[in-house]
Design an enzyme around this catalytic site. Structure first.
Site, PDB file in Angstrom:
ATOM      1  N   HIS A  74       0.825  -1.204   0.000  1.00  0.00           N
ATOM      2  CA  HIS A  74       0.000   0.000   0.000  1.00  0.00           C
ATOM      3  C   HIS A  74       0.868   1.268   0.000  1.00  0.00           C
ATOM      4  CE1 HIS A  74      -3.587   2.406   1.285  1.00  0.00           C
ATOM      5  NE2 HIS A  74      -2.648   3.147   1.854  1.00  0.00           N
ATOM      6  N   GLU A  75       1.784   1.338   0.959  1.00  0.00           N
ATOM      7  CA  GLU A  75       2.603   2.548   1.069  1.00  0.00           C
ATOM      8  C   GLU A  75       3.506   2.707  -0.152  1.00  0.00           C
ATOM      9  OE1 GLU A  75       1.608   4.552   3.144  1.00  0.00           O
ATOM     10  OE2 GLU A  75       0.572   3.250   4.577  1.00  0.00           O
ATOM     11  N   HIS A 111       1.777   4.719  -2.760  1.00  0.00           N
ATOM     12  CA  HIS A 111       1.949   6.156  -2.496  1.00  0.00           C
ATOM     13  C   HIS A 111       3.341   6.618  -2.937  1.00  0.00           C
ATOM     14  CE1 HIS A 111      -1.701   7.002  -0.287  1.00  0.00           C
ATOM     15  NE2 HIS A 111      -1.463   6.092   0.638  1.00  0.00           N
ATOM     16  N   GLU A 141      -4.492   7.981  -2.845  1.00  0.00           N
ATOM     17  CA  GLU A 141      -4.985   6.706  -2.327  1.00  0.00           C
ATOM     18  C   GLU A 141      -5.362   5.768  -3.465  1.00  0.00           C
ATOM     19  OE1 GLU A 141      -4.532   6.482   0.816  1.00  0.00           O
ATOM     20  OE2 GLU A 141      -5.488   4.570   1.274  1.00  0.00           O
TER      21      GLU A 141
END
Lengths: 501, 501
Positions: free
Chosen positions: B265-266, B269, B295
């Site tokens: 997820h990160e 980003h 996001e």
């Protein structure tokens, strides 16, 4: 409280914050930052330094200082308030001499120089670093020109680290030290195998070295609530607050001494920063007052405590718990002796207490010559190697082990090195005075009772921060002006004890 | 190039540097800083933010913008130059509304709030955090008052994260999502054991989890030259430069999914920040344009890639190399299923893709009520627990698992949560369009060919940074305005595939 004073104090708090942030950006750069970011980081540091300089050296700061002159006269001259104003006046007058643009260029060159040095050292390639060094020297020359009243150019740089002292004074002290050092080094040379440092050599896994360092530092008050310890290429200590002290160290898996004594050394710096009076937090007085006094603390804890027989009486059980195999069949005396082997070597940060000053004298002489225009940057590698041959009798094998070993010049830290040697001198003066007050310090160290020493140092040195001038602070802590004799007496006793008289 | 333009650009570069430095101070605070320093750090952050705000919102910036209006008209409207001026005009007008003092107080409250939250969460003690939360809400109310033209107070906060969008639009999308979610959740409730997530549960040592994360991220371009990965209590990604991307993750030794999908997820980003055009470095355009689009990237890489069958076909061999015992007798399909278990749970960051939006709707409704004055901060814990009971059918056992689970409110991130859910919606819109352009994405993911996806995303989204408005950027990347249908189609297919139709 006078509202103008509060206005000044708030302004200085913000300026100090920017300085602390700059320090943190530097810490991050050397310990955590991905290397691709070095150019952008250099720009970020330059921005912070530029704004800090602009805010501090502004007319507005000058106006507040002018308005507060009579307020300062009405205060106790030793009060935080009077000292904040007086020290700031001196700093302001000095910074007004330096154009914002130059301050900003210096910061930018420092960031870029560090990155270039890092690569150059890895490749042992002085020519690749040379353009960065030349640029830095050129900027430092422009800095020196801001202080035309100085007859010795180098003094204008030294003033930033050891305010009030000059190259001439350093020369006198170094001359006296060298005079006494020469026969001591001959004693060592006549008996080179009297001390065996093999107990500290072998294989020491980095993670266990870190664990040992943390355990030893914990005896001195290091804890995760207010301190950090990280690995880096060139060890240093910095503090983003009295409650945020960051030590770094280097782990050499073939030699325990680097991280072991390096950690103790940086912890001495850290204790000084952590020991500044909380009333000075977020003020320009919230730092150790000079590099020499800072180094007196790192050297005191590294050498006078950490390399003493008394300390190893206390610390040996911890050492053998972490490295039972490596110290099998040895004892605390073996560690004491290994920690004190004297031998000319290439790397300053690994040098013994006796030859250390020779490393410093070489750098001091080279810097003096550079800023007198008697030596060009391009000649530095050869000049360096020639002096190591002459003073230490050793042939430097490559630039990484020679002229590229120290980070300092890449960052613009010039006029800085002598403070390391002054630290040795001051540490012994302060130690003697502390012993007069507290009695047998070795007995305390041997029993692991460090708090009385720390309380004494906090009272006589640490808490003052930058309230008083370096020379005033030396008087407060050592009870006398700079004097190499206690250091020479200490060194003579140690060297003759180990190498015969 | 116009000299006024260059002057503006240099000024904005410095202002941007301060913003990046603030981000780095925050990263350090959450990953490295000794906790005793939290008060001083809060002051340092406040200083940096205050100076940044003052420099940006100054008359001088306004004067340069005025002077450049006709210059901007003469440029290609899509050029970096025109967009820098137009975006800055909008930002400047907005910031002019907020007094320096308020901006500075918000930064201070954020630092102190974070520290209080950290302790409160550890003790599951909402009352100890309440005064900090009340202070933050009070400051945010004063912030909202700077924008009196807004009829829904919360919209003034949301504007900072999803410019151009309103609570009313969010409600419409959330309404439609909830409408389709209800039957899907019933399907799950009727068959709660259809999916077994036990393969991801057991004992997974943190150091091996870190190693696995680093290996998986390396397939996506993570490397030590430009990226970092560190542990923290609340995972986040930040970038101090496009060349300095910092991901954090949390290691739960009893559940691999937290760090595994958290890291993916990160990294999404991080790719967005690293992918901004280098021509925008050190400019205010050098960030992802909105939280929703940010996001969309983290969710795309976490869910559309990371929780797909195709991905586990590719990644399974890496997984079992690190955890051979834990996955003995299992296969990639077992991991795919475990990664997609749907079940109402307490913790948002660990929620499945389907119930995730319910977590967001709860926070959205609570924030709306707070800023409408219909709910007091002191009532938040009870209101939170009541909504979890009503929407997810679960009894929150304590504050740490409930109202204190998220760091956001402590830092002043209010009006922020809905962007997470908008990210889900946008990720599926963008994915569908990318599939139209590139063909079968699952085939590429299954073969470990991530570069075509990254090139497409760089071209259509990442490189633009903040050049265009969020709504313009959605059109560039997704080819259509915000539309929940692709997300609902994706979710329906996945849920019915796992839980039956």
């Amino acid at each position: 409280m006078d509202s103008t004073y509060l206005e000044l104090k708030e302004r200085l708090a913000k300026i100090h914050d920017l300085g602390q942030v700059e320090g943190l950006l530097g810490w991050d750069q050397q310990t955590k930052m991905p290397p691709n970011a070095s150019d952008v980081r250099a720009a970020q540091i330059a921005t912070v330094v530029g704004i800090q300089h602009e805010m501090f050296a502004s007319d507005e700061t000058g106006r507040l200082l002018d308005q507060l002159d009579s307020f300062a006269n009405a205060q106790d001259p030793a009060s935080d308030e009077a000292r904040l104003i007086r020290v700031t006046q001196r700093d302001w007058e000095r910074q007004r001499r330096v154009p914002n643009e130059l301050a900003s260029e210096l910061a930018q060159a420092s960031g870029e120089g560090y990155a270039a040095w890092h690569t150059a050292r890895a490749n042992s390639d002085f020519p690749s670093f040379l353009p960065y060094l030349e640029r830095m020297i050129d900027l430092k020359r422009r800095y020196v020109e801001c202080f035309p009243e100085v007859s010795e150019p180098w003094d204008a740089l030294f003033e930033d680290y050891e305010s009030g002292m000059t190259a001439a004074e350093v020369k006198t002290v170094f001359g006296r030290v060298q005079e006494r050092l020469t026969p001591l080094m001959k004693l060592v040379a006549a008996n080179p195998h009297a001390v065996d440092d093999s107990p500290l050599r072998g294989f020491f896994p980095a993670d266990l070295q870190e664990k040992l360092s943390r355990r030893l530092l914990a005896h001195w008050g290091f804890n995760d609530e207010g301190w950090r310890l990280d690995p880096t290429a060139h060890p240093f200590a910095s503090a983003a607050a009295t409650t945020d002290v960051r030590l770094t160290t280097r782990y050499d898996e073939a030699y325990l001494g680097t991280s072991l004594f390096g950690s103790l050394h940086e912890c001495g710096h850290g204790m000084y920063e952590a020991g500044v009076s909380p009333t000075l937090e977020r003020s320009p007085l919230c730092h150790g007052v000079s590099l020499g006094l800072h180094e007196s603390q790192s050297r005191m804890w590294e050498n006078l405590v950490g390399r003493s027989r008394a300390y190893w009486k206390f610390a040996y059980p911890t050492l053998i718990e972490e490295f039972p195999e490596q110290f099998k069949g040895l004892d605390e005396e073996a560690v004491y002796r290994a920690a004190n082997k004297i031998a000319p070597s290439f790397i300053r940060v690994e040098a013994d207490e006796a030859s250390y000053t020779l490393h410093i004298i070489i750098r001091f002489e080279l810097e003096l010559a550079i800023f007198r225009g008697e030596l060009q940057a391009a000649e530095l590698e050869n000049a360096w190697n020639a002096k190591y041959k002459e003073y230490l009798g050793i042939e430097v094998p490559d630039a990484a082990t020679g002229v590229l070993q120290d980070v300092h010049w890449s960052l613009g830290l010039m006029g800085y090195f002598p403070c390391y040697a002054l630290g040795n001198v001051l540490s012994c003066q302060i130690w003697d005075r502390m012993q007069t007050d507290l009695g047998d310090l070795d007995a305390k160290v041997g029993a692991g009772e460090f708090a009385p020493l720390q309380d004494w140092l906090r009272e006589h040195l640490w808490r003052h921060g930058r309230k008083f001038s370096p020379k005033e602070t030396i008087l407060l802590a050592a009870g006398a002006p700079l004097n190499p004799e206690p250091y020479l007496a200490y060194l003579t006793e140690k060297v003759t004890g180990l190498y015969g008289s």
